[in-house]
Design a protein around this motif. Structure first.
Motif, PDB file in Angstrom:
ATOM      1  N   SER A  21      42.768  24.958 -18.089  1.00 43.80           N
ATOM      2  CA  SER A  21      44.013  24.237 -18.228  1.00 43.80           C
ATOM      3  C   SER A  21      45.047  24.817 -17.274  1.00 43.80           C
ATOM      4  O   SER A  21      45.034  26.011 -17.004  1.00 43.80           O
ATOM      5  N   ILE A  22      45.924  23.954 -16.772  1.00 42.30           N
ATOM      6  CA  ILE A  22      46.989  24.404 -15.882  1.00 42.30           C
ATOM      7  C   ILE A  22      48.327  24.035 -16.500  1.00 42.30           C
ATOM      8  O   ILE A  22      48.542  22.895 -16.912  1.00 42.30           O
ATOM      9  N   ASP A  72      50.666  29.703 -27.172  1.00 41.60           N
ATOM     10  CA  ASP A  72      49.713  30.480 -27.963  1.00 41.60           C
ATOM     11  C   ASP A  72      49.155  31.615 -27.103  1.00 41.60           C
ATOM     12  O   ASP A  72      48.820  31.422 -25.936  1.00 41.60           O
ATOM     13  N   LYS A  73      49.033  32.800 -27.682  1.00 36.90           N
ATOM     14  CA  LYS A  73      48.540  33.954 -26.926  1.00 36.90           C
ATOM     15  C   LYS A  73      47.140  33.721 -26.373  1.00 36.90           C
ATOM     16  O   LYS A  73      46.792  34.241 -25.319  1.00 36.90           O
ATOM     17  N   GLY A  74      46.335  32.934 -27.058  1.00 41.28           N
ATOM     18  CA  GLY A  74      44.997  32.620 -26.564  1.00 41.28           C
ATOM     19  C   GLY A  74      45.032  31.851 -25.255  1.00 41.28           C
ATOM     20  O   GLY A  74      44.129  31.971 -24.424  1.00 41.28           O
ATOM     21  N   GLU A  75      46.084  31.067 -25.064  1.00 39.20           N
ATOM     22  CA  GLU A  75      46.228  30.303 -23.827  1.00 39.20           C
ATOM     23  C   GLU A  75      46.424  31.213 -22.617  1.00 39.20           C
ATOM     24  O   GLU A  75      46.066  30.850 -21.497  1.00 39.20           O
ATOM     25  N   LEU A  76      46.987  32.373 -22.846  1.00 40.05           N
ATOM     26  CA  LEU A  76      47.258  33.299 -21.743  1.00 40.05           C
ATOM     27  C   LEU A  76      45.983  33.766 -21.071  1.00 40.05           C
ATOM     28  O   LEU A  76      45.975  34.116 -19.897  1.00 40.05           O
ATOM     29  N   GLU A  77      44.883  33.775 -21.804  1.00 41.46           N
ATOM     30  CA  GLU A  77      43.620  34.254 -21.265  1.00 41.46           C
ATOM     31  C   GLU A  77      42.809  33.167 -20.584  1.00 41.46           C
ATOM     32  O   GLU A  77      41.975  33.469 -19.731  1.00 41.46           O
TER      33      GLU A  77
END
Length: 94
Positions: A21-22, A72-77
């Motif tokens: 995702s961007i 969401d912190k998961g998106e950071l990865e």
């Protein structure tokens, strides 16, 4: 506005296409320019991110505009975050 050569477009496509995702950080002119470049490559952007909603719209180009605190912190990865702000806001991001 500088045009992107076909070779640069190919390299940019290969790089961007490697992410799930961007997301674009920013909601102004520069963020819109970056969105248009990414869209011209046939790659989807999922959202625009801003520091605070304040006077920012709820949507840009049909995509949600969310506060950085809503990411969401998961998106950071798994996502790529592209910064699209003018020099005026550069220190706010860095």
């Amino acid at each position: 506005m500088k045009t992107i050569s076909q070779n640069d477009r190919s390299e940019l496509y290969a790089f961007l296409n490697g992410y799930r995702s961007i997301c674009i950080y920013g909601a102004g002119r520069e963020a819109n320019r970056i969105y248009n470049i990414i869209a011209s490559l046939g790659i989807n952007t999922t959202k625009f991110i801003v520091t605070e909603h304040g006077n920012n719209p709820n949507q840009i180009k049909g995509l949600p505009v969310v506060s950085v605190y809503e990411v969401d912190k998961g998106e950071l990865e798994t996502n790529l975050f592209v910064v699209g702000v003018s020099e005026l806001y550069e220190t706010e991001v860095v």
